[in-house]
Design a protein around this motif. Structure first.
Motif, PDB file in Angstrom:
ATOM      1  N   LEU A   1       1.354  -8.702   0.631  1.00  0.00           N
ATOM      2  CA  LEU A   1       0.625  -8.375   2.277  1.00  0.00           C
ATOM      3  C   LEU A   1       0.345  -6.601   1.972  1.00  0.00           C
ATOM      4  O   LEU A   1      -0.732  -6.471   2.690  1.00  0.00           O
TER       5      LEU A   1
ATOM      6  N   ALA B   1      -3.605  -4.314   2.744  1.00  0.00           N
ATOM      7  CA  ALA B   1      -4.051  -3.066   3.268  1.00  0.00           C
ATOM      8  C   ALA B   1      -5.588  -3.060   3.549  1.00  0.00           C
ATOM      9  O   ALA B   1      -6.529  -2.737   1.999  1.00  0.00           O
TER      10      ALA B   1
ATOM     11  N   THR C   1      -0.852 -15.392  13.752  1.00  0.00           N
ATOM     12  CA  THR C   1      -0.404 -13.986  13.120  1.00  0.00           C
ATOM     13  C   THR C   1      -0.457 -12.304  14.254  1.00  0.00           C
ATOM     14  O   THR C   1      -1.409 -12.230  15.168  1.00  0.00           O
ATOM     15  N   THR C   2       0.271 -11.762  13.973  1.00  0.00           N
ATOM     16  CA  THR C   2       0.205 -10.715  14.633  1.00  0.00           C
ATOM     17  C   THR C   2       0.291  -9.552  14.025  1.00  0.00           C
ATOM     18  O   THR C   2       0.817  -9.600  12.735  1.00  0.00           O
ATOM     19  N   ILE C   3      -0.387  -8.119  14.112  1.00  0.00           N
ATOM     20  CA  ILE C   3       0.106  -7.049  13.552  1.00  0.00           C
ATOM     21  C   ILE C   3       1.416  -6.981  12.896  1.00  0.00           C
ATOM     22  O   ILE C   3       1.198  -6.211  11.805  1.00  0.00           O
ATOM     23  N   ASP C   4       2.122  -7.058  13.989  1.00  0.00           N
ATOM     24  CA  ASP C   4       4.121  -6.297  13.827  1.00  0.00           C
ATOM     25  C   ASP C   4       4.181  -7.086  12.516  1.00  0.00           C
ATOM     26  O   ASP C   4       5.394  -7.494  11.786  1.00  0.00           O
TER      27      ASP C   4
ATOM     28  N   TRP D   1       2.935  -7.073   9.391  1.00  0.00           N
ATOM     29  CA  TRP D   1       2.726  -6.159   8.017  1.00  0.00           C
ATOM     30  C   TRP D   1       3.574  -4.595   8.602  1.00  0.00           C
ATOM     31  O   TRP D   1       3.716  -4.594   9.448  1.00  0.00           O
TER      32      TRP D   1
ATOM     33  N   ALA E   1       4.700  -0.618   8.543  1.00  0.00           N
ATOM     34  CA  ALA E   1       4.120   0.223   8.832  1.00  0.00           C
ATOM     35  C   ALA E   1       3.126   0.720   7.912  1.00  0.00           C
ATOM     36  O   ALA E   1       1.845   1.320   8.193  1.00  0.00           O
TER      37      ALA E   1
ATOM     38  N   CYS F   1       1.454  -0.804   5.355  1.00  0.00           N
ATOM     39  CA  CYS F   1       0.099  -2.065   4.363  1.00  0.00           C
ATOM     40  C   CYS F   1      -0.203  -2.190   5.531  1.00  0.00           C
ATOM     41  O   CYS F   1      -0.490  -3.939   4.893  1.00  0.00           O
ATOM     42  N   ARG F   2      -0.778  -2.036   6.295  1.00  0.00           N
ATOM     43  CA  ARG F   2      -0.878  -2.833   7.259  1.00  0.00           C
ATOM     44  C   ARG F   2      -2.430  -2.538   6.573  1.00  0.00           C
ATOM     45  O   ARG F   2      -3.367  -1.928   7.007  1.00  0.00           O
TER      46      ARG F   2
ATOM     47  N   THR G   1      -8.402  -5.490  12.868  1.00  0.00           N
ATOM     48  CA  THR G   1      -8.807  -6.861  13.392  1.00  0.00           C
ATOM     49  C   THR G   1      -9.693  -6.751  13.510  1.00  0.00           C
ATOM     50  O   THR G   1     -10.187  -6.313  14.609  1.00  0.00           O
TER      51      THR G   1
END
Length: 285
Positions: free
Chosen positions: A179, A183, A196-199, A201, A203, A205-206, A210
């Motif tokens: 994951l 980044a 897939t959602t941003i959650d 990852w 915090a 290494c997000r 998008t």
């Protein structure tokens, strides 16, 4: 003014797509038609449902309250329209991105062996319930949590997550990725039907940002061209091999649950046997 389905369709499309232009494209209407339909809804309910600026569109408090009921009304209207399409023998199974991956053909063959004269037909549907709420299918493969009281659902199994990368991306040369490798990258996400959602990852290494897409073809086309990368269920890698795209396992991502769902008030024939065969397919994996 009386409330009409066209009013609700336009409102939901604008709420989902974030613009009148995109909603018009999806509905195959003119932008003016969509604007008039939303205005008709606002006249019928006696208040604004959308706020608008020169750059942005959003839901008013009234719009937020009626969006869920509007979706359910449209679902039930579509269910009525498709009510007479069911075959007594065949079972239609909906999916949004991928059916059951490498298990799909084997399941169809096992079903035909146990129920001669009956066929499992897999139907692609770009709706959040893979056509189930709309009555397009008898059951559906879902890879999102099923929290709609209209549906019964059984967890059939889980699938590993895979990254989707352009063949020119340096990450495509690796056997697997993490994951953290996402980044500072742009990730393509379908927030209506994707998994897939941003959650997903942590915090720290997000992805840097998008990019919203609509459906598997839009997603694959964008990734193959290189501006974005993606993450998806293992089944997608089997159903959608694509020139220009490489799939690599994401070794530290949580697996994706795979649900088989159907309407509580209208279960398909032999649903117990269908559940058994689908669960056995994932148990043998």
């Amino acid at each position: 003014m009386d409330l009409e389905l066209r009013h609700l369709r336009a409102f939901v499309a604008v709420a989902d797509d974030g613009s009148f232009t995109a909603a018009a494209e999806r509905l195959h209407f003119s932008q003016a038609t969509v604007s008039r339909a939303v205005a008709g809804l606002e006249a019928a309910v006696g208040g604004r449902v959308l706020w608008r600026t020169t750059r942005e569109i959003g839901l008013t408090p009234l719009g937020q309250r009626i969006l869920g009921p509007a979706r359910r009304i449209l679902d039930e209207a579509a269910f009525i329209a498709h009510a007479n399409e069911r075959s007594d023998a065949d079972i239609r199974i909906g999916y949004a991105w991928a059916a059951l991956g490498r298990h799909t053909i084997d399941l169809q063959r096992r079903w035909t062996g146990e129920f001669p004269g009956s066929e499992l037909r897999f139907v692609q549907s770009s709706t959040p319930t893979s056509g189930l709420a709309e009555g397009e299918v008898d059951a559906a493969v879902l890879r999102r949590t099923v929290d709609d009281e209209r549906f019964e659902a059984v967890l059939a199994g889980v699938e590993q997550r895979f990254a989707a990368l352009s063949t020119t991306d340096p990450l495509a040369r690796r056997r697997s990725i993490t994951l953290a490798d996402f980044a500072d990258r742009v990730v393509a996400i379908d927030d209506r039907t994707g998994t897939t959602t941003i959650d997903l990852w942590p915090a720290d290494c997000r992805p840097s940002r998008t990019r919203v897409v609509h459906g598997i073809e839009d997603w694959l086309t964008l990734i193959a061209a290189g501006p974005a990368i993606g993450i998806t269920a293992e089944a997608t890698t089997h159903q959608y091999p694509r020139p220009g795209v490489k799939y690599r396992p994401v070794r530290d991502a949580q697996p994706i649950p795979v649900w088989l769902a159907w309407r509580r008030d209208d279960p398909p024939a032999n649903i117990d046997q269908l559940v058994r065969l689908v669960c056995e397919a994932y148990t043998r994996a």
